[in-house]
Design a protein around this motif. Structure first.
Motif, PDB file in Angstrom:
ATOM      1  N   GLU A  14       0.812  -1.214   0.000  1.00 12.98           N
ATOM      2  CA  GLU A  14       0.000   0.000   0.000  1.00 12.98           C
ATOM      3  C   GLU A  14       0.845   1.264   0.000  1.00 12.98           C
ATOM      4  OE1 GLU A  14      -3.181   0.131   2.821  1.00 12.98           O
ATOM      5  OE2 GLU A  14      -3.551  -2.020   2.603  1.00 12.98           O
ATOM      6  N   ASN A  15       2.008   1.219   0.596  1.00 19.52           N
ATOM      7  CA  ASN A  15       2.851   2.407   0.714  1.00 19.52           C
ATOM      8  C   ASN A  15       3.929   2.412  -0.366  1.00 19.52           C
ATOM      9  OD1 ASN A  15       1.465   3.334   3.030  1.00 19.52           O
ATOM     10  ND2 ASN A  15       2.558   1.834   4.262  1.00 19.52           N
ATOM     11  N   SER A  16       4.915   3.251  -0.214  1.00 16.88           N
ATOM     12  CA  SER A  16       6.005   3.379  -1.184  1.00 16.88           C
ATOM     13  C   SER A  16       6.726   2.052  -1.413  1.00 16.88           C
ATOM     14  CB  SER A  16       7.018   4.417  -0.702  1.00 16.88           C
ATOM     15  OG  SER A  16       8.132   4.444  -1.568  1.00 16.88           O
ATOM     16  N   MET A  17       7.038   1.785  -2.662  1.00 14.84           N
ATOM     17  CA  MET A  17       7.776   0.588  -3.043  1.00 14.84           C
ATOM     18  C   MET A  17       9.271   0.859  -3.154  1.00 14.84           C
ATOM     19  SD  MET A  17       5.416  -1.040  -6.045  1.00 14.84           S
ATOM     20  CE  MET A  17       5.169   0.479  -6.966  1.00 14.84           C
ATOM     21  N   ALA A  18       9.694   2.094  -2.947  1.00 16.98           N
ATOM     22  CA  ALA A  18      11.070   2.505  -3.247  1.00 16.98           C
ATOM     23  C   ALA A  18      12.125   1.628  -2.588  1.00 16.98           C
ATOM     24  CB  ALA A  18      11.283   3.965  -2.858  1.00 16.98           C
ATOM     25  N   ASP A  64      11.247  -8.352  -0.906  1.00 20.30           N
ATOM     26  CA  ASP A  64      10.497  -9.020   0.151  1.00 20.30           C
ATOM     27  C   ASP A  64       9.010  -8.752  -0.041  1.00 20.30           C
ATOM     28  OD1 ASP A  64      12.795  -9.934   1.486  1.00 20.30           O
ATOM     29  OD2 ASP A  64      13.025  -8.013   2.514  1.00 20.30           O
ATOM     30  N   GLY A  65       8.204  -9.673   0.397  1.00 19.02           N
ATOM     31  CA  GLY A  65       6.766  -9.455   0.365  1.00 19.02           C
ATOM     32  C   GLY A  65       6.022 -10.749   0.145  1.00 19.02           C
ATOM     33  N   ASP A  66       4.754 -10.715   0.497  1.00 21.95           N
ATOM     34  CA  ASP A  66       3.895 -11.870   0.300  1.00 21.95           C
ATOM     35  C   ASP A  66       3.557 -12.060  -1.175  1.00 21.95           C
ATOM     36  OD1 ASP A  66       3.828 -12.335   3.032  1.00 21.95           O
ATOM     37  OD2 ASP A  66       2.011 -11.141   3.313  1.00 21.95           O
ATOM     38  N   ARG A  67       3.647 -10.970  -1.933  1.00 19.42           N
ATOM     39  CA  ARG A  67       3.310 -11.013  -3.349  1.00 19.42           C
ATOM     40  C   ARG A  67       4.214 -10.034  -4.091  1.00 19.42           C
ATOM     41  NH1 ARG A  67      -2.678  -9.659  -5.743  1.00 19.42           N
ATOM     42  NH2 ARG A  67      -2.245 -10.234  -7.900  1.00 19.42           N
ATOM     43  N   VAL A  68       4.858 -10.492  -5.171  1.00 14.65           N
ATOM     44  CA  VAL A  68       5.747  -9.660  -5.969  1.00 14.65           C
ATOM     45  C   VAL A  68       5.342  -9.816  -7.434  1.00 14.65           C
ATOM     46  CG1 VAL A  68       8.143  -9.215  -6.656  1.00 14.65           C
ATOM     47  CG2 VAL A  68       7.630  -9.962  -4.318  1.00 14.65           C
ATOM     48  N   SER A  69       5.175  -8.695  -8.109  1.00  7.93           N
ATOM     49  CA  SER A  69       4.814  -8.699  -9.520  1.00  7.93           C
ATOM     50  C   SER A  69       6.042  -8.322 -10.343  1.00  7.93           C
ATOM     51  CB  SER A  69       3.688  -7.680  -9.764  1.00  7.93           C
ATOM     52  OG  SER A  69       3.403  -7.583 -11.134  1.00  7.93           O
ATOM     53  N   THR A  70       6.415  -9.199 -11.301  1.00  5.27           N
ATOM     54  CA  THR A  70       7.587  -8.952 -12.134  1.00  5.27           C
ATOM     55  C   THR A  70       7.221  -9.077 -13.600  1.00  5.27           C
ATOM     56  OG1 THR A  70       9.094  -9.744 -10.425  1.00  5.27           O
ATOM     57  CG2 THR A  70       9.925  -9.753 -12.674  1.00  5.27           C
ATOM     58  N   LEU A  71       7.678  -8.106 -14.369  1.00  4.84           N
ATOM     59  CA  LEU A  71       7.485  -8.097 -15.814  1.00  4.84           C
ATOM     60  C   LEU A  71       8.860  -8.032 -16.462  1.00  4.84           C
ATOM     61  CD1 LEU A  71       5.654  -7.511 -18.411  1.00  4.84           C
ATOM     62  CD2 LEU A  71       6.218  -5.130 -17.960  1.00  4.84           C
TER      63      LEU A  71
END
Length: 104
Positions: A14-18, A64-71
């Motif tokens: 929800e917050n910054s991904m930086a 890190d994270g429960d879900r990561v989106s990669t393209l």
């Protein structure tokens, strides 16, 4: 051979991904790739498709994270060694100038 990829790695937060994106970009340092980070992703350039895939995988796994989106979008230039800079220069030559991005 030159392989150019466009990589976007983002945790679903929800917050910054930086800080997480920075981890992905930092992971590229361990590979024999050139890269340029932009607001929407990172252009990666390698001599070998395997090195590009390995770098992209490391960037993905660094977040890190429960879900990561990669393209990952790949331009595998098999008959030339022209790189990303040459592709941009070709467009600039066609325009007769550098792209401004200014719509006015």
């Amino acid at each position: 051979m030159t392989v150019i990829g466009f990589l976007s790695v983002a945790p679903v937060v929800e917050n910054s991904m930086a800080s997480e994106v920075a981890k992905a970009v930092d992971a590229l340092e361990d590979f024999d790739v050139a890269y340029e980070t932009t607001p929407m992703g990172t252009t990666i350039e390698a001599e070998d498709i395997g090195e590009l895939f390995a770098a992209a995988q490391a960037a993905h796994e660094a977040v890190d994270g429960d879900r990561v989106s990669t393209l990952l979008k790949i331009d595998d230039k098999r008959t030339t060694t022209a790189g990303a800079e040459e592709k941009v220069a070709s467009v600039e030559r066609e325009l007769g100038r550098e792209p401004s991005g200014d719509a006015t």
